[in-house]
Design a protein around this motif. Structure first.
Motif: not given
Length: 270
Positions: A67, A155, A186-187, A265
Protein backbone atom coordinates in the motif's frame (compact mmCIF):
# COMPACT_ATOMS: atom_id res chain seq x y z
CA UNK A 1 -4.04 -8.73 42.65
CA UNK A 2 -1.77 -7.89 39.70
CA UNK A 3 -1.44 -4.13 39.23
CA UNK A 4 1.51 -3.21 37.01
CA UNK A 5 2.40 0.46 37.20
CA UNK A 6 1.85 1.03 33.48
CA UNK A 7 -1.82 -0.08 33.56
CA UNK A 8 -4.08 2.96 33.00
CA UNK A 9 -6.30 3.87 35.97
CA UNK A 10 -9.63 2.13 36.00
CA UNK A 11 -8.63 -0.70 33.63
CA UNK A 12 -10.11 -4.07 34.60
CA UNK A 13 -7.08 -6.34 34.53
CA UNK A 14 -9.11 -9.40 35.59
CA UNK A 15 -11.06 -9.57 32.31
CA UNK A 16 -8.98 -10.82 29.37
CA UNK A 17 -9.01 -8.85 26.12
CA UNK A 18 -8.26 -9.96 22.58
CA UNK A 19 -5.51 -7.37 22.10
CA UNK A 20 -3.62 -8.46 25.22
CA UNK A 21 -4.03 -12.17 24.41
CA UNK A 22 -2.59 -11.40 20.96
CA UNK A 23 0.27 -9.50 22.61
CA UNK A 24 1.10 -12.45 24.85
CA UNK A 25 1.07 -14.96 21.98
CA UNK A 26 3.47 -12.75 20.02
CA UNK A 27 5.85 -12.63 22.98
CA UNK A 28 4.86 -9.19 24.26
CA UNK A 29 4.86 -8.07 27.88
CA UNK A 30 1.75 -5.84 28.03
CA UNK A 31 -0.69 -8.45 29.25
CA UNK A 32 -2.09 -9.66 32.56
CA UNK A 33 -2.59 -13.00 34.29
CA UNK A 34 -6.17 -13.28 33.00
CA UNK A 35 -4.98 -12.76 29.42
CA UNK A 36 -2.19 -15.30 29.79
CA UNK A 37 -4.53 -17.92 31.26
CA UNK A 38 -6.92 -17.74 28.29
CA UNK A 39 -4.00 -17.67 25.84
CA UNK A 40 -2.42 -20.79 27.31
CA UNK A 41 -5.72 -22.66 27.22
CA UNK A 42 -6.20 -21.68 23.57
CA UNK A 43 -2.66 -22.78 22.73
CA UNK A 44 -3.25 -26.11 24.46
CA UNK A 45 -6.28 -26.67 22.20
CA UNK A 46 -4.49 -25.39 19.07
CA UNK A 47 -0.70 -25.56 19.54
CA UNK A 48 0.11 -23.79 16.28
CA UNK A 49 -2.03 -20.75 17.18
CA UNK A 50 0.99 -18.49 17.91
CA UNK A 51 2.38 -19.43 14.48
CA UNK A 52 -0.96 -18.44 12.95
CA UNK A 53 -0.74 -15.04 14.63
CA UNK A 54 2.83 -14.56 13.44
CA UNK A 55 1.71 -15.38 9.90
CA UNK A 56 -1.06 -12.83 10.28
CA UNK A 57 1.61 -10.32 11.30
CA UNK A 58 3.60 -11.09 8.17
CA UNK A 59 0.47 -10.49 6.08
CA UNK A 60 0.13 -7.08 7.73
CA UNK A 61 3.70 -6.23 6.77
CA UNK A 62 3.28 -7.30 3.15
CA UNK A 63 -0.02 -5.46 2.80
CA UNK A 64 1.35 -2.23 4.27
CA UNK A 65 4.47 -2.39 2.10
CA UNK A 66 2.30 -2.84 -0.99
CA UNK A 67 0.00 0.00 0.00
CA UNK A 68 2.78 2.44 0.89
CA UNK A 69 4.91 1.40 -2.07
CA UNK A 70 3.19 0.16 -5.20
CA UNK A 71 -0.19 1.73 -4.38
CA UNK A 72 1.38 5.03 -3.30
CA UNK A 73 -0.80 5.52 -0.22
CA UNK A 74 0.60 7.92 2.37
CA UNK A 75 -2.28 7.87 4.90
CA UNK A 76 -3.17 4.86 7.06
CA UNK A 77 -5.99 4.19 9.51
CA UNK A 78 -5.26 1.07 11.58
CA UNK A 79 -8.56 -0.11 13.08
CA UNK A 80 -8.25 -2.60 15.93
CA UNK A 81 -4.52 -1.91 16.01
CA UNK A 82 -3.88 -3.66 19.31
CA UNK A 83 -0.73 -3.29 21.39
CA UNK A 84 2.29 -2.15 19.35
CA UNK A 85 4.93 -4.77 18.64
CA UNK A 86 8.06 -4.65 16.51
CA UNK A 87 7.26 -3.96 12.89
CA UNK A 88 4.11 -1.97 13.58
CA UNK A 89 2.38 0.02 10.85
CA UNK A 90 4.02 3.38 11.52
CA UNK A 91 7.45 1.71 11.53
CA UNK A 92 6.82 -0.02 8.21
CA UNK A 93 5.49 3.09 6.49
CA UNK A 94 8.38 5.20 7.78
CA UNK A 95 10.81 2.90 5.99
CA UNK A 96 9.08 3.64 2.69
CA UNK A 97 7.78 7.17 3.13
CA UNK A 98 9.01 8.99 6.26
CA UNK A 99 6.13 11.46 5.97
CA UNK A 100 3.36 8.85 5.75
CA UNK A 101 0.67 9.48 8.33
CA UNK A 102 -0.74 6.74 10.57
CA UNK A 103 -3.53 6.71 13.14
CA UNK A 104 -3.84 3.62 15.33
CA UNK A 105 -7.33 2.99 16.75
CA UNK A 106 -8.30 0.48 19.42
CA UNK A 107 -11.05 -0.01 21.98
CA UNK A 108 -8.69 -1.45 24.65
CA UNK A 109 -7.41 1.35 26.93
CA UNK A 110 -4.17 -0.54 27.60
CA UNK A 111 -3.45 -0.77 23.86
CA UNK A 112 -4.24 2.92 23.40
CA UNK A 113 -2.19 4.07 26.40
CA UNK A 114 0.85 2.05 25.35
CA UNK A 115 0.57 3.26 21.74
CA UNK A 116 0.32 6.87 22.85
CA UNK A 117 3.40 6.50 25.05
CA UNK A 118 5.41 5.07 22.14
CA UNK A 119 4.22 7.78 19.74
CA UNK A 120 4.80 10.78 22.02
CA UNK A 121 6.39 13.48 19.92
CA UNK A 122 5.93 11.59 16.64
CA UNK A 123 4.85 14.19 14.05
CA UNK A 124 3.06 11.81 11.70
CA UNK A 125 1.54 9.09 13.89
CA UNK A 126 -0.99 8.99 16.72
CA UNK A 127 -3.19 6.59 18.66
CA UNK A 128 -6.78 7.15 19.75
CA UNK A 129 -9.53 5.22 21.48
CA UNK A 130 -12.32 4.19 19.17
CA UNK A 131 -14.75 1.46 18.17
CA UNK A 132 -14.29 0.17 14.62
CA UNK A 133 -18.01 -0.61 14.51
CA UNK A 134 -18.64 3.16 14.54
CA UNK A 135 -16.71 4.27 11.49
CA UNK A 136 -18.30 7.70 11.39
CA UNK A 137 -17.23 8.48 14.94
CA UNK A 138 -13.68 7.32 14.25
CA UNK A 139 -13.35 9.43 11.10
CA UNK A 140 -14.74 12.46 12.94
CA UNK A 141 -12.27 12.13 15.83
CA UNK A 142 -10.25 15.37 16.07
CA UNK A 143 -6.91 13.54 15.91
CA UNK A 144 -7.97 11.57 12.83
CA UNK A 145 -9.30 14.73 11.19
CA UNK A 146 -6.04 16.54 11.96
CA UNK A 147 -3.66 13.88 10.66
CA UNK A 148 -5.60 12.39 7.72
CA UNK A 149 -7.02 14.21 4.71
CA UNK A 150 -10.16 12.25 3.86
CA UNK A 151 -10.41 13.99 0.50
CA UNK A 152 -7.39 11.91 -0.58
CA UNK A 153 -6.93 8.13 -0.62
CA UNK A 154 -6.55 6.41 2.75
CA UNK A 155 -5.53 2.82 3.46
CA UNK A 156 -7.67 1.28 6.21
CA UNK A 157 -6.29 -1.79 7.98
CA UNK A 158 -8.67 -4.33 9.48
CA UNK A 159 -6.12 -7.00 10.30
CA UNK A 160 -7.44 -9.71 12.64
CA UNK A 161 -10.18 -7.27 13.63
CA UNK A 162 -13.48 -7.91 11.80
CA UNK A 163 -13.74 -11.46 13.15
CA UNK A 164 -14.29 -9.90 16.59
CA UNK A 165 -17.51 -8.35 15.27
CA UNK A 166 -20.03 -11.19 15.77
CA UNK A 167 -22.92 -9.92 13.65
CA UNK A 168 -22.49 -10.27 9.87
CA UNK A 169 -24.60 -7.20 9.16
CA UNK A 170 -22.53 -5.04 11.50
CA UNK A 171 -19.25 -6.34 10.09
CA UNK A 172 -20.48 -5.70 6.57
CA UNK A 173 -21.61 -2.21 7.56
CA UNK A 174 -18.04 -1.36 8.60
CA UNK A 175 -16.83 -1.98 5.04
CA UNK A 176 -19.87 -0.24 3.55
CA UNK A 177 -19.43 2.83 5.76
CA UNK A 178 -15.76 3.06 4.79
CA UNK A 179 -16.69 2.70 1.12
CA UNK A 180 -19.16 5.56 1.41
CA UNK A 181 -16.90 7.85 3.46
CA UNK A 182 -13.51 7.52 1.78
CA UNK A 183 -12.11 9.03 -1.39
CA UNK A 184 -11.74 6.96 -4.58
CA UNK A 185 -8.37 5.23 -4.64
CA UNK A 186 -8.64 4.35 -0.96
CA UNK A 187 -7.83 0.78 0.01
CA UNK A 188 -8.76 -1.66 2.74
CA UNK A 189 -6.64 -4.59 3.96
CA UNK A 190 -8.42 -7.37 5.82
CA UNK A 191 -7.40 -10.61 7.46
CA UNK A 192 -10.14 -12.76 8.91
CA UNK A 193 -10.50 -16.13 10.62
CA UNK A 194 -12.39 -18.86 8.74
CA UNK A 195 -13.25 -22.50 9.17
CA UNK A 196 -13.68 -23.15 5.44
CA UNK A 197 -12.70 -26.69 4.54
CA UNK A 198 -11.55 -29.14 7.15
CA UNK A 199 -10.67 -27.04 10.22
CA UNK A 200 -7.33 -27.72 11.93
CA UNK A 201 -7.45 -29.84 15.05
CA UNK A 202 -8.51 -27.83 18.05
CA UNK A 203 -9.75 -24.81 16.09
CA UNK A 204 -13.25 -24.89 17.51
CA UNK A 205 -11.95 -25.57 21.02
CA UNK A 206 -9.64 -22.57 20.73
CA UNK A 207 -12.53 -20.47 19.41
CA UNK A 208 -14.63 -21.47 22.43
CA UNK A 209 -11.83 -20.61 24.85
CA UNK A 210 -11.23 -17.25 23.14
CA UNK A 211 -14.89 -16.43 23.73
CA UNK A 212 -14.04 -15.97 27.42
CA UNK A 213 -12.26 -12.75 26.49
CA UNK A 214 -13.92 -9.43 25.65
CA UNK A 215 -14.72 -10.56 22.10
CA UNK A 216 -15.43 -13.98 20.66
CA UNK A 217 -14.01 -14.94 17.27
CA UNK A 218 -16.60 -15.31 14.50
CA UNK A 219 -15.52 -17.51 11.60
CA UNK A 220 -16.66 -16.39 8.15
CA UNK A 221 -16.48 -18.07 4.78
CA UNK A 222 -14.78 -16.74 1.68
CA UNK A 223 -18.21 -16.20 0.13
CA UNK A 224 -19.38 -14.14 3.12
CA UNK A 225 -16.30 -11.94 2.99
CA UNK A 226 -16.71 -11.46 -0.75
CA UNK A 227 -20.33 -10.38 -0.28
CA UNK A 228 -19.26 -7.82 2.33
CA UNK A 229 -16.95 -6.18 -0.21
CA UNK A 230 -19.67 -4.84 -2.50
CA UNK A 231 -18.39 -1.67 -4.12
CA UNK A 232 -14.74 -2.57 -3.45
CA UNK A 233 -12.42 -3.91 -6.17
CA UNK A 234 -10.19 -6.80 -5.08
CA UNK A 235 -6.46 -6.40 -5.68
CA UNK A 236 -4.82 -9.58 -7.07
CA UNK A 237 -4.57 -12.30 -5.89
CA UNK A 238 -7.98 -11.61 -4.31
CA UNK A 239 -9.27 -13.41 -1.22
CA UNK A 240 -6.71 -16.09 -0.38
CA UNK A 241 -5.19 -17.74 2.67
CA UNK A 242 -2.98 -15.17 4.37
CA UNK A 243 0.31 -16.94 3.53
CA UNK A 244 -0.70 -16.90 -0.18
CA UNK A 245 -1.23 -13.14 -0.34
CA UNK A 246 1.88 -11.94 -2.20
CA UNK A 247 4.38 -14.05 -0.22
CA UNK A 248 7.96 -12.83 -0.06
CA UNK A 249 11.03 -15.03 -0.66
CA UNK A 250 12.08 -15.10 2.99
CA UNK A 251 8.63 -15.99 4.35
CA UNK A 252 8.70 -19.39 6.09
CA UNK A 253 6.58 -22.18 4.64
CA UNK A 254 3.14 -22.33 6.19
CA UNK A 255 0.71 -25.18 6.70
CA UNK A 256 -3.06 -24.79 6.30
CA UNK A 257 -4.00 -21.32 7.52
CA UNK A 258 -7.44 -20.94 9.15
CA UNK A 259 -8.33 -17.64 7.55
CA UNK A 260 -8.09 -15.26 4.63
CA UNK A 261 -6.24 -12.13 3.67
CA UNK A 262 -7.21 -9.56 1.06
CA UNK A 263 -6.60 -6.03 -0.13
CA UNK A 264 -9.35 -4.16 -1.97
CA UNK A 265 -9.48 -0.79 -3.70
CA UNK A 266 -12.24 1.79 -3.94
CA UNK A 267 -12.50 2.51 -7.68
CA UNK A 268 -13.10 5.89 -9.21
CA UNK A 269 -16.69 6.43 -10.41
CA UNK A 270 -17.26 5.30 -13.99
Amino acid sequence: MERPGWAPPGVDITTPTSSRIYDYMLGGSHNFAADRAVAEQAIAAMPHLPAVLRENRRFLGRAVRHLAGEAGIDQFLDLGSGIPTAGNVHEITAGINPEARVVHVDIDPVAVAHSQAILTGHPYAAAVAGDLRRVGDVLAHPVVADLLDLDRPVAVLLVAALHFVPDDATAGAVLADLRDALAPGSHVAVSHASDDGRPPAGLRDAQSIYARADSAVTMRSRETLDAMLRGWELVPPGIVACPAWRPEPDDPPSAHFPGYGLVARLPHPA
